[in-house]
Design an enzyme around this catalytic site. Sequence first.
Site, PDB file in Angstrom:
ATOM      1  N   LYS A 242       8.905 -16.976 -10.389  1.00 16.97           N
ATOM      2  CA  LYS A 242       8.139 -15.897 -11.008  1.00 16.97           C
ATOM      3  C   LYS A 242       6.974 -16.461 -11.828  1.00 16.97           C
ATOM      4  O   LYS A 242       7.187 -17.375 -12.646  1.00 16.97           O
ATOM      5  CB  LYS A 242       9.064 -15.057 -11.898  1.00 16.97           C
ATOM      6  CG  LYS A 242       8.375 -13.847 -12.462  1.00 16.97           C
ATOM      7  CD  LYS A 242       9.288 -13.019 -13.328  1.00 16.97           C
ATOM      8  CE  LYS A 242       8.441 -11.946 -14.022  1.00 16.97           C
ATOM      9  NZ  LYS A 242       8.980 -11.540 -15.282  1.00 16.97           N
TER      10      LYS A 242
ATOM     11  N   ASP B 204      -4.458  -6.281   5.008  1.00 16.09           N
ATOM     12  CA  ASP B 204      -5.461  -7.176   5.619  1.00 16.09           C
ATOM     13  C   ASP B 204      -5.287  -8.604   5.109  1.00 16.09           C
ATOM     14  O   ASP B 204      -5.583  -9.559   5.814  1.00 16.09           O
ATOM     15  CB  ASP B 204      -6.868  -6.678   5.284  1.00 16.09           C
ATOM     16  CG  ASP B 204      -7.159  -5.354   5.995  1.00 16.09           C
ATOM     17  OD1 ASP B 204      -6.725  -5.219   7.155  1.00 16.09           O
ATOM     18  OD2 ASP B 204      -7.791  -4.459   5.381  1.00 16.09           O
TER      19      ASP B 204
ATOM     20  N   LYS C 226     -10.649  -3.521  19.497  1.00 12.63           N
ATOM     21  CA  LYS C 226      -9.273  -3.994  19.747  1.00 12.63           C
ATOM     22  C   LYS C 226      -8.907  -3.937  21.231  1.00 12.63           C
ATOM     23  O   LYS C 226      -7.849  -4.433  21.611  1.00 12.63           O
ATOM     24  CB  LYS C 226      -8.279  -3.160  18.941  1.00 12.63           C
ATOM     25  CG  LYS C 226      -8.659  -3.101  17.471  1.00 12.63           C
ATOM     26  CD  LYS C 226      -7.492  -3.282  16.565  1.00 12.63           C
ATOM     27  CE  LYS C 226      -7.959  -3.236  15.120  1.00 12.63           C
ATOM     28  NZ  LYS C 226      -7.126  -3.957  14.209  1.00 12.63           N
TER      29      LYS C 226
ATOM     30  N   PHE D  65      -3.676   3.289  15.166  1.00 12.86           N
ATOM     31  CA  PHE D  65      -4.006   4.326  14.192  1.00 12.86           C
ATOM     32  C   PHE D  65      -5.162   3.832  13.339  1.00 12.86           C
ATOM     33  O   PHE D  65      -5.237   2.636  13.027  1.00 12.86           O
ATOM     34  CB  PHE D  65      -2.803   4.636  13.299  1.00 12.86           C
ATOM     35  CG  PHE D  65      -1.960   5.765  13.833  1.00 12.86           C
ATOM     36  CD1 PHE D  65      -1.215   5.594  14.986  1.00 12.86           C
ATOM     37  CD2 PHE D  65      -1.934   6.993  13.201  1.00 12.86           C
ATOM     38  CE1 PHE D  65      -0.455   6.629  15.509  1.00 12.86           C
ATOM     39  CE2 PHE D  65      -1.171   8.043  13.689  1.00 12.86           C
ATOM     40  CZ  PHE D  65      -0.429   7.867  14.849  1.00 12.86           C
TER      41      PHE D  65
ATOM     42  N   ASN E  29       0.845  -1.193   0.000  1.00  9.32           N
ATOM     43  CA  ASN E  29       0.000   0.000   0.000  1.00  9.32           C
ATOM     44  C   ASN E  29       0.879   1.240   0.000  1.00  9.32           C
ATOM     45  O   ASN E  29       2.111   1.132  -0.003  1.00  9.32           O
ATOM     46  CB  ASN E  29      -0.961  -0.017   1.198  1.00  9.32           C
ATOM     47  CG  ASN E  29      -0.195  -0.080   2.505  1.00  9.32           C
ATOM     48  OD1 ASN E  29       0.528   0.836   2.857  1.00  9.32           O
ATOM     49  ND2 ASN E  29      -0.337  -1.204   3.213  1.00  9.32           N
TER      50      ASN E  29
ATOM     51  N   PRO F 210      -2.737 -11.709  10.391  1.00 10.14           N
ATOM     52  CA  PRO F 210      -3.005 -11.553  11.834  1.00 10.14           C
ATOM     53  C   PRO F 210      -3.279 -10.091  12.173  1.00 10.14           C
ATOM     54  O   PRO F 210      -2.766  -9.188  11.509  1.00 10.14           O
ATOM     55  CB  PRO F 210      -1.693 -12.015  12.482  1.00 10.14           C
ATOM     56  CG  PRO F 210      -0.654 -11.914  11.419  1.00 10.14           C
ATOM     57  CD  PRO F 210      -1.346 -12.107  10.105  1.00 10.14           C
ATOM     58  N   ASP F 211      -4.097  -9.879  13.206  1.00  8.05           N
ATOM     59  CA  ASP F 211      -4.366  -8.522  13.696  1.00  8.05           C
ATOM     60  C   ASP F 211      -3.323  -8.234  14.789  1.00  8.05           C
ATOM     61  O   ASP F 211      -3.474  -8.675  15.933  1.00  8.05           O
ATOM     62  CB  ASP F 211      -5.796  -8.448  14.250  1.00  8.05           C
ATOM     63  CG  ASP F 211      -6.156  -7.022  14.659  1.00  8.05           C
ATOM     64  OD1 ASP F 211      -5.243  -6.267  15.069  1.00  8.05           O
ATOM     65  OD2 ASP F 211      -7.344  -6.676  14.578  1.00  8.05           O
TER      66      ASP F 211
END
Length: 405
Positions: free
Chosen positions: A291, A281, A345, A327, A212, A309-310
Site C-alpha cells: 500500500k 485505456d 477496428k 460498443f 470507471n 491492449p485494444d
Amino acid sequence: MELAGRKIVLGITGGIAAYKACELARRLREQGAEVQAVMTASARQFVGAASLQALTGRPVFDDLWDARVPDGMAHIALSRDADAIVVAPASANFLAKLAHGLCDDLLSTLVLARRREQCQLLVAPAMNVEMWEQAATQRNVVQLLLDGVQVLGPAQGDQACGETGAGRMLEPDEIVADLIAAFQPKILRGRRVLITAGPTFEAIDPVRGITNRSSGKMGYALARAAHEAGAVVTLVSGPTGLAAPHGVARIDVDGAAQMHEQVLAQADTADVFIAVAAVADWRAAEPSTTKIKKQPGTQPAPLPLATNPDILASVAALPAPPLCVGFAAESERLVENARAKLAAKGVTMIIANQVEAALGADAVELVLVDASTTRTLPMAPKLKQARRIVAAIAQRLDTRMESTQ
Ligand SMILES: Cc1cc2nc3c(=O)[nH]c(=O)nc-3n(C[C@H](O)[C@H](O)[C@H](O)COP(=O)(O)O)c2cc1C
C-alpha cells in the site's frame, strides 16, 4: 413483465421441493403470467392447495374426475389454451410416466393431451441423487429430450435427505428465466458467443485502482439474450455486482491485460465476439505490491501510466476472426465517432450510445452502425435492446454463411 399474457399450467408432483412451487407461482405472476396450478395426489402431502390457490388467484385442480369443469374433462379444458406446462418439481415417478405416455391422473393426462405445436412442456426434476443417477431415470430423461421436452437442471448440491449430488431442483428464478427463454426464437442455436462486460480495474497498489462507472448491465443483458437465442455463451466480466445470467459461463477478471488474455483464449472457437466492457485505456505502469503511504507534507508522487491492449482490435485482427461487434460510448457526434471506430477496428458492427445517459441506466437509446446502414434502436430496457442486437447479429451471421457457401 416478460410473461405478460402467457397462460402457464404449473404442475406440482410429490417431492420435497414442492414447497418451492409456491415461490415459483409467485415469480411467474410477477412476470405477468396467468398461472393454473395442477397437483398430483402425492404433491398434496408436501404443500397445501390453499397456498397455491392464494398465490395463483385460481382454484387448484388435482382430480381427473373434477365436476367443476362443465363438460367433465379437466384434462382437455386446462391444457387447451396453455402456452406452456411447467412441471416443478418433477418426481422420478412422473418422468417415468411421461416417458412412457402413462396417464393415470389429471396432471399426466393433461400433459399427454396438450397441443404440442402451441404448448411447450418443461420439467424441472427434483430427487435424491441415487434416484436421479439410476439407469431407469437416465433412460427416461433421454427419451423425454428426444420427444422435445425441455429438461431444466437438475442442479448439484446438498439435498434435503442429507446426501449430496445431482438432483436438486433449479431455483424458482432460474426456472422462470428458462421459461422466458423458451418463448424466444432460437436464432443463435449452436453458435458460440463470447462477450466482455463491466468495467476493468487497474491496480495502483493492493487497495487502490483505476476504474470507471460501467455497471455491466448492457453486457449481461446481451449474454442473457444470446443464451435465450440458443447460443453457448461465455461472459468475461470485470468487477460488477451482477449475478451471471442463468445458463451463461462467466470468467471473472480485474484488469484489461487479464481480460485480453481470457478473451484470446476463447476467441478461436467463438462465432461471435461482442466487446461491451468499458476497458480502461491506461493502467499504472508499475503497480506497487504494498500500500502506497501518504507522506505528510509532500506532494503526491507522479503515477506513470502504460497503454492497455485494444481487445476488440486484436480479436478482429485474428486470421479467422469471429463476427466482431463493438460498443462506442460517446459524449458527442455519436454516429461519426462510431463510424470511425468501425473502420479503425475492422469490425462488422458498432453499437453507439450516449455515455452520460447509458452508464448504469436500465433503459437506453442505441444507434447500430455497420458498413452500409445507420439504425436507431429507440429507447427501451437493456434486455429488449440486447434482443434487437442479437437479431441483427443473427441476420449478419446468416448472410456471412451464405456468402461463404
Ligand atoms: C418424504 C418423501 C419425500 C420424497 N421426495 C421425493 C423427491 O424429492 N423426488 C422424487 O422423485 N420422489 C420423492 N418421493 C417419492 C414420491 O413422492 C413418490 O414416488 C410418489 O409416488 C410420486 O408421485 P407423483 O409422481 O404422482 O407425484 C418422496 C417420498 C417421500 C415419502
